[in-house]
Design an enzyme around this catalytic site. Structure first.
Site, PDB file in Angstrom:
ATOM      1  N   HIS A  52       0.850  -1.189   0.000  1.00  0.00           N
ATOM      2  CA  HIS A  52       0.000   0.000   0.000  1.00  0.00           C
ATOM      3  C   HIS A  52       0.886   1.240   0.000  1.00  0.00           C
ATOM      4  O   HIS A  52       2.010   1.228   0.519  1.00  0.00           O
ATOM      5  CB  HIS A  52      -0.882   0.021   1.250  1.00  0.00           C
ATOM      6  CG  HIS A  52      -2.020  -0.933   1.215  1.00  0.00           C
ATOM      7  ND1 HIS A  52      -3.248  -0.636   1.761  1.00  0.00           N
ATOM      8  CD2 HIS A  52      -2.138  -2.181   0.696  1.00  0.00           C
ATOM      9  CE1 HIS A  52      -4.064  -1.654   1.589  1.00  0.00           C
ATOM     10  NE2 HIS A  52      -3.408  -2.612   0.957  1.00  0.00           N
ATOM     11  N   GLU A  54       0.731   3.945   1.765  1.00  0.00           N
ATOM     12  CA  GLU A  54       1.100   4.422   3.099  1.00  0.00           C
ATOM     13  C   GLU A  54       2.257   3.619   3.685  1.00  0.00           C
ATOM     14  O   GLU A  54       3.172   4.187   4.303  1.00  0.00           O
ATOM     15  CB  GLU A  54      -0.099   4.328   4.057  1.00  0.00           C
ATOM     16  CG  GLU A  54      -1.287   5.159   3.636  1.00  0.00           C
ATOM     17  CD  GLU A  54      -2.317   4.386   2.823  1.00  0.00           C
ATOM     18  OE1 GLU A  54      -3.507   4.695   2.972  1.00  0.00           O
ATOM     19  OE2 GLU A  54      -1.941   3.484   2.051  1.00  0.00           O
ATOM     20  N   CYS A  82      -6.855   2.363   5.102  1.00  0.00           N
ATOM     21  CA  CYS A  82      -7.546   1.133   5.502  1.00  0.00           C
ATOM     22  C   CYS A  82      -7.119   0.752   6.928  1.00  0.00           C
ATOM     23  O   CYS A  82      -6.252   1.412   7.514  1.00  0.00           O
ATOM     24  CB  CYS A  82      -7.184   0.015   4.522  1.00  0.00           C
ATOM     25  SG  CYS A  82      -5.473  -0.571   4.708  1.00  0.00           S
ATOM     26  N   CYS A  85      -3.224   0.154   7.246  1.00  0.00           N
ATOM     27  CA  CYS A  85      -2.427   1.381   7.175  1.00  0.00           C
ATOM     28  C   CYS A  85      -2.678   2.295   8.363  1.00  0.00           C
ATOM     29  O   CYS A  85      -1.764   2.954   8.852  1.00  0.00           O
ATOM     30  CB  CYS A  85      -2.699   2.088   5.853  1.00  0.00           C
ATOM     31  SG  CYS A  85      -2.115   1.120   4.439  1.00  0.00           S
TER      32      CYS A  85
END
Length: 162
Positions: A52, A54, A82, A85
């Site tokens: 991801h 992040e 999410c 993260c």
């Protein structure tokens, strides 16, 4: 630089992700006035659920600053984080999160759930909706294009061996 200018940097990364067929999410982490971490979605290319934007940005910021506590930093991300993260934001001790578009399906900073409401040892301040329309437009264009041009499925659910 302003919140909007840093979000523009995150949007550039989101556009790079989209150009590679990834969900367009981009992220930058700033210490003072210096970008110390950048990330974008790479899950499809890497075939890895952990890739991801992040997490990439946190990883780079930790390496840049030679430490895991990002207590002076601000994260700018184009889509509300999410649960995974959000947990990483808490664990990295980021004091401030700025995001663009809300995520009604997985957003864990207020949309679906707010993990920052729990009594963890770190609770960042959140600024939502920075360049929201631009961030939303990037996501909407990506998914509109994906629906019009479906990708060949490369993964199949394993059949039960019962």
């Amino acid at each position: 630089m302003t919140d909007e200018e840093y979000m523009q940097e995150a949007l550039l990364l989101a556009k790079e992700a989209a150009a590679e067929g990834e969900v367009p999410v981009g992220c930058v982490i700033v210490d003072g006035d210096r970008i110390v971490g950048r990330g974008r979605n790479r899950r499809e290319k890497a075939k890895n659920a952990l890739c991801h934007a992040e997490l990439e940005a946190i990883d780079e910021a930790c390496r840049t600053l030679a430490g895991w506590r990002l207590w002076r930093c601000t994260m700018y991300v184009t889509l509300e984080p999410c649960p995974m993260c959000t947990g990483a934001i808490i664990n990295a001790r980021l004091p401030r999160l700025v995001y663009g578009a809300s995520d009604l399906k997985a957003g864990s900073c207020g949309s679906l759930v707010n993990l920052f409401d729990f009594p963890y040892n770190s609770k960042p301040t959140v600024t939502a909706g920075v360049l929201e329309e631009e961030c939303k437009a990037e996501l909407q264009a990506f998914f509109r294009n994906l629906r019009a041009n479906p990708v060949v499925k490369t993964w199949n659910k394993p059949k039960s061996q019962a």
